[in-house]
Write an enzyme that holds these catalytic residues in place. Structure first.
Site, PDB file in Angstrom:
ATOM      1  N   GLU A 194      33.634  76.410  37.708  1.00 33.53           N
ATOM      2  CA  GLU A 194      33.666  76.000  39.106  1.00 33.53           C
ATOM      3  C   GLU A 194      34.331  76.990  40.060  1.00 33.53           C
ATOM      4  O   GLU A 194      34.033  76.996  41.247  1.00 33.53           O
ATOM      5  CB  GLU A 194      34.384  74.641  39.214  1.00 33.53           C
ATOM      6  CG  GLU A 194      33.641  73.491  38.565  1.00 33.53           C
ATOM      7  CD  GLU A 194      32.312  73.214  39.228  1.00 33.53           C
ATOM      8  OE1 GLU A 194      32.293  73.046  40.463  1.00 33.53           O
ATOM      9  OE2 GLU A 194      31.296  73.204  38.524  1.00 33.53           O
ATOM     10  N   SER A 207      40.565   8.765  21.326  1.00 30.43           N
ATOM     11  CA  SER A 207      41.745   8.416  20.532  1.00 30.43           C
ATOM     12  C   SER A 207      42.710   9.578  20.333  1.00 30.43           C
ATOM     13  O   SER A 207      43.825   9.371  19.864  1.00 30.43           O
ATOM     14  CB  SER A 207      41.313   7.877  19.166  1.00 30.43           C
ATOM     15  OG  SER A 207      40.620   6.661  19.325  1.00 30.43           O
TER      16      SER A 207
END
Length: 802
Positions: A79, A471
Site C-alpha cells: 500500500e 400440580s
C-alpha cells in the site's frame, strides 16, 4: 534570476493560499489519539467456549505492537512503500501517478492513485469518499498535520484496525479469523500476503469466487516484499507455492445454545443499549455449561419425537418432482432439519421394509423402525389399527425424515438389532417443549433449550411461554402448611368438595385425576399421589392470601388471583421461574435469582458487571487451597431450612412411590414433582439432585391435548430422566443435605403412624423438634371466606389436575 525568484515567491504564495483556503474548518485529527473503533461483542460459555458475536462492523482491535512484524511489512509493501520515509504525502509516487495517468488519458484505463497510508487513514476517519480535487487537497493537508502529531506506528495501528478487508471483516485481526480461522500471530507468510492484497478491492480477490486473481495479487505482494528486502527470494517462492484455501471459523464449535444466547443478547440490550452491544466490544462470560447444554438439547429432542411418534404419522415431507436434481432437493430439505436428521427419498417399498436414497447412498428403513407410522386419532378420538404393511404409509418418490437408529431409542424393542444401513423413520414433532438446568445454590443457568428447533421458531418456551403449571405448583401450598406448623403426617380429608364462587358464577368442583376419594390421608401422600382435593382443602385452611404470598416469595407469580383453583396450579408462570422456585427448596430455603451472565468486561478488560457481588479481600492472596477464604452467604432466607428439607423429603417420595416412579431406578438422590393441566394440555416435571435442579415443559404452542393418557409423568419425566442419567455419569452420589434441627422417625408410608424400622411399609419421615408422627385432621374451615365463598359437599366434575 529575478524571474526564478519571482516564480518561487509566487509558488510559495500559492501554497500558502491553498493551505489558508482549504486548511480552515478541517476536522479535528487530534480526536484520533483516543480512537476507540466499533468492536465486536463476544459471548462466551462458562468454560470460555465462544457462543456468539454481535457487531455492526466485525472488528477485533489489536495494538500494532502485538501484530507480527511481517504483517506490517506486507501492508507497507502493498500500500505505501515509502511509508517510513515520506511526511504524509509521497511526492515521488504522486509525480509517477500523474505521469502515468497523463499517458493513459483517453485509453479507457482506470487512473492509478498515489494515496499514502496516512492519506487513507485521513479519508477513512475524517473525510468522505467524494472524488474531487478539494477533498484530495484537504486530505493532503490533514495528512501532513497527522504526521507531525502521530508516530508512524500510531498511524499504522489506526489503519490496520479500521480497514475493510471483505467478508464482513473490519481490521486485520477479524480478517485473519474470517479467512483462515487463525489469530494474527499464527498466520503463515502466504496468508499474510493475501490479507495485504485485499485493501484495494476485497471482492475482486475472493479466495473462492476469484481464486486465480486472488493468487496473482497475493504473489504480487510477495514480490513487493522481496524487492523491499523484507523476505528472501526463497521465502517468496515457497509462499507462492502454497494454495489459497478459505478456512471458515471454528470458534463456535464448542457450544451451540441459540435460545440461551438470544436471551443473553436481550439482557445486554436492555441493560447496556444497542451501541454498547453492537459496537462496544464487550466480553461476556455466561453461566452456560456446554456439556449440559448438549445433553439438554438431545434429551428434549428425543422426548418430543417419542411423544410425537405415539400420536401417529402425518405423512411425508413432500414428493420428489419429476426430473428434479435428487441430491440438491434432498440437501435443501436436510438444511432445515436438526442435526442427525436427513431427508431421504423412498425408492422402493415392500410390506416389511422401504429402500431409500439418503446422503448420497442407498439404505433402508426396516419395519421395526417404522411400525409407529399409522394415522393419528380422528375427531372422535378413534385411531386406526396398528400398521402391518409399510406400503400403507410410504410410497415411491416420498421424501421423508430419517435418523440413525442410535438417536431413536424408543423404537429399539424386542431384541431388534439394527444393521449398518438401517435408518429409522422420523417426522418433525408438532408438539413443543423446553428444558432448563440450574445450579440451585446460585441460580446460575447451566443449560436452556426453549424449543425443538431454533431455526424454525425463536420463541423461547422456557422464558416467554406463560403456562399453567398444574400440580407442579402444589409443593408451595404444602410448604406454606409446613411453615405454619403442619407436619408430613398431618392428615387431610380427601372427599368431595364444591366451592361457591359467588353470584352468577358456576360452582367449582375439583376432582382427583383418578376420579376417586381416599378419605383422611397424610400430607405426604397428598403430594406423592398429587391429590387435588387434599390440596384444595389445605389451601382453604391456610387462606388464599397465604398461597398468594408464597407464589410471590418464590418468584412464581407476582399477581396470583385469590381463587382457590390457583392452589392447584391454574395460575400462569414460566418454566424458568418454576425451576428456580424448586431450587430454593433444595438449597435450604434461600432466595436465588436465575442468572445467565457471570461477568461482563468492557473493551479494556475492566469488569463492569458481576453477578456475584460478594467482596473477598483475601481471595487474591490465597496460596494454599486448603485455606480458601469463607465468603458470607447473603442470600435471603425465605422459608425455614427444616420446612424446606421436609418438602424435599416429600418430593423424594414422589419419585420413589408417586407420579415420578418412572425414574425411581436412576440410582441417584433425586426428587421432584409432575404437573399436568386440565385436558392434558401441558406436561411438566421439575426435579433435582442435591446440586442440580432441572425443569421440563411439554405442550403445543396453541394449547390442545398432548394425547390420550399423556401426562407429565409420560411426557416430561422421561426427558428429565434421560438428561439426569447422562449428566450424572461418573459423578458421586450424595444424599440431600439436611439441617441440624430435624428428627428422623420411621413411620408407615401411608398412615404416618410410627412403626419399627424393619416394617415393610416403613419410611423415614422428617419432623421438626416439636413434632411427632400423627396429627390433627384437616377439613374445610367453618367459613369459606378465605377461599372466596362458602363450602358444601356435592358431586364432582370430571376435571382434575395431576
Amino acid at each position: 534570476m529575478s524571474l526564478v525568484f519571482l516564480g518561487v515567491v509566487m509558488a510559495a504564495a500559492m501554497v500558502l493560499w491553498v493551505f489558508w483556503t482549504y486548511g480552515r474548518d478541517l476536522p479535528d485529527y487530534q480526536q484520533l489519539a483516543n480512537y476507540e473503533p466499533p468492536v465486536v461483542t463476544r459471548i462466551h460459555a462458562g468454560d470460555g467456549a465462544l457462543l456468539a458475536e454481535y457487531a455492526n462492523e466485525k472488528r477485533l482491535f489489536v495494538p500494532v505492537r502485538a501484530m507480527p512484524p511481517q504483517l506490517v511489512e506486507a501492508f507497507v509493501s502493498a500500500e505505501d512503500k515509502g511509508f517510513y520515509q515520506h511526511f504524509g504525502v509521497d511526492l515521488r509516487a504522486l509525480a509517477r501517478a500523474a505521469v502515468t495517468n497523463l499517458l493513459n488519458y483517453g485509453t479507457g484505463r482506470r487512473p492509478i492513485g498515489a494515496s499514502t497510508i496516512t492519506q487513507q487513514v485521513t479519508k477513512n476517519f475524517l473525510l468522505t469518499n467524494e472524488l474531487s480535487i478539494e477533498r484530495k487537497i484537504k486530505e493532503a493537508i490533514l495528512s501532513l498535520r497527522m504526521e507531525r502529531a502521530f508516530s508512524k506506528n500510531q498511524i499504522l495501528e489506526l489503519y490496520l484496525n479500521e480497514i475493510y478487508l471483505g467478508m464482513g471483516s473490519y481490521g486485520v485481526a477479524a480478517a485473519a479469523l474470517n479467512y483462515f480461522d487463525k489469530p494474527l500471530d499464527q498466520l503463515a507468510l502466504a496468508e499474510i500476503a493475501y490479507l495485504a492484497a485485499l485493501p484495494k478491492a476485497p471482492n475482486n480477490y475472493h479466495p473462492v469466487r476469484n481464486n486465480r486473481a486472488a493468487l496473482a495479487r497475493r504473489n504480487w505482494v510477495l514480490d513487493e516484499m522481496r524487492q523491499n528486502g523484507y523476505i528472501t527470494e526463497a521465502e517468496a517462492e515457497a509462499a507462492k507455492s502454497e494454495p489459497l484455501l478459505l478456512q471458515r471459523q471454528s470458534g463456535f464449535d464448542a457450544a451451540n445454545a441459540p435460545y440461551f444466547t438470544e436471551e443473553v443478547r436481550r439482557q445486554l440490550l436492555d441493560q447496556f443499549g444497542q451501541t454498547a452491544l453492537y459496537d462496544g466490544g464487550l466480553s461476556v462470560r455466561t453461566t452456560l455449561d456446554p456439556h449440559l447444554q448438549q445433553l439438554a438439547d438431545d434429551a428434549l429432542e428425543r422426548g418430543l419425537e417419542a411423544l410425537d411418534r405415539r400420536q401417529g404419522w402425518r405423512g411425508p415431507l413432500g414428493r420428489m418432482p419429476d426430473g428434479a436434481d435428487i441430491d440438491a432437493t434432498l440437501d435443501e430439505y436436510t438444511k432445515k432439519l436438526r442435526p442427525n436428521h436427513y431427508a431421504a427419498l423412498i425408492t422402493k417399498v415392500t410390506r416389511r421394509s422401504a429402500e431409500i436414497y439418503v446422503q448420497g447412498r442407498n439404505a433402508k428403513i426396516p419395519f421395526q423402525l417404522a411400525f409407529w407410522a399409522y394415522p393419528p386419532r380422528d375427531e372422535d378420538g378413534v385411531r386406526p389399527p396398528p400398521l402391518n404393511d409399510l406400503r400403507k404409509s410410504l410410497a415411491v418418490n416420498d421424501i421423508v425424515i430419517v435418523q440413525p437408529p442410535g438417536f431413536t431409542p424408543d423404537l429399539i424393542r424386542n431384541g431388534f438389532v439394527p444393521e449398518s444401513e438401517d435408518f429409522a423413520l422420523g417426522q418433525r414433532p408438532a408438539v413443543e417443549g423446553a428444558i432448563v438446568a440450574m445450579d440451585p445454590h446460585t441460580g446460575r443457568l447451566l443449560a436452556m433449550t426453549g424449543g425443538y428447533n431454533y431455526a424454525e421458531s425463536e420463541f423461547n418456551r422456557a422464558t416467554q411461554a406463560m403456562r399453567q403449571p398444574g400440580s407442579a405448583f402444589k409443593p408451595f401450598v404444602y410448604l406454606a402448611a409446613l411453615d405454619a406448623g403442619f407436619s408430613p403426617t398431618t392428615r387431610i380429608l380427601d372427599a368431595p368438595l364444591v366451592v361457591d364462587q359467588g353470584p352468577g358464577k358456576p360452582k367449582w368442583k375439583p376432582a382427583n385425576y383418578t376420579k376417586r376419594f381416599y378419605g383422611p390421608s397424610i400430607m405426604r401422600l397428598g403430594i406423592e399421589k398429587s391429590r387435588n382435593l387434599m390440596t384444595a382443602r389445605l389451601a382453604m385452611n391456610l387462606g388464599m392470601d397465604t398461597v398468594q404470598e408464597y407464589a410471590r416469595r418464590f418468584g412464581l407469580n407476582d399477581n396470583l388471583p385469590p381463587l382457590l383453583s390457583m392452589s392447584l396450579g391454574a395460575g400462569e408462570t414460566t418454566l424458568l421461574r418454576l425451576t428456580a422456585a424448586y431450587g430454593m427448596l433444595v438449597n435450604g430455603g434461600h432466595k436465588i435469582t436465575p442468572s445467565l451472565i457471570d461477568r461482563i468486561q468492557d473493551r479494556h478488560g475492566k469488569t463492569i458487571y458481576r453477578h456475584d457481588r460478594r467482596q473477598c479481600s483475601k481471595c487474591d492472596r490465597v496460596n494454599d487451597m486448603r485455606k480458601v477464604p469463607l465468603l458470607s452467604d447473603d442470600r435471603p432466607q425465605i422459608t425455614s431450612p427444616a420446612s424446606a428439607f421436609q418438602m424435599v423429603s416429600m418430593l423424594e417420595g414422589v419419585v420413589k412411590r408417586g407420579t415420578g416412579r418412572y425414574i425411581s431406578d436412576l440410582g441417584l438422590a433425586v426428587a421432584g414433582k409432575t404437573g399436568t393441566t386440565n385436558d392434558n394440555t401441558n406436561g411438566w416435571f421439575i426435579g433435582f439432585t442435591p446440586d442440580l435442579v432441572v425443569g421440563v415443559f411439554v405442550g403445543y404452542d396453541l394449547p390442545r391435548p398432548l394425547g390420550k393418557s399423556e401426562t407429565g409423568s409420560t411426557v416430561a419425566v422421561p426427558i428429565f430422566g434421560d438428561f439426569m442419567t447422562r449428566s450424572q455419569i461418573d459423578k458421586p452420589v450424595i444424599p440431600f443435605r439436611r439441617p441440624n434441627d430435624i428428627l428422623l422417625i420411621p413411620v408407615h408410608a401411608e398412615t404416618g403412624e410410627r412403626v419399627l424400622p424393619g416394617d415393610k411399609n416403613a419410611i423415614i419421615e422428617v419432623f421438626k423438634p416439636d413434632q411427632r408422627p400423627g396429627g390433627a385432621l384437616i377439613d374445610v374451615p367453618q367459613s369459606g371466606n378465605d377461599a372466596g365463598g362458602t363450602v358444601t359437599g356435592g358431586a364432582l366434575t370430571t376435571q382434575g389436575l395431576y
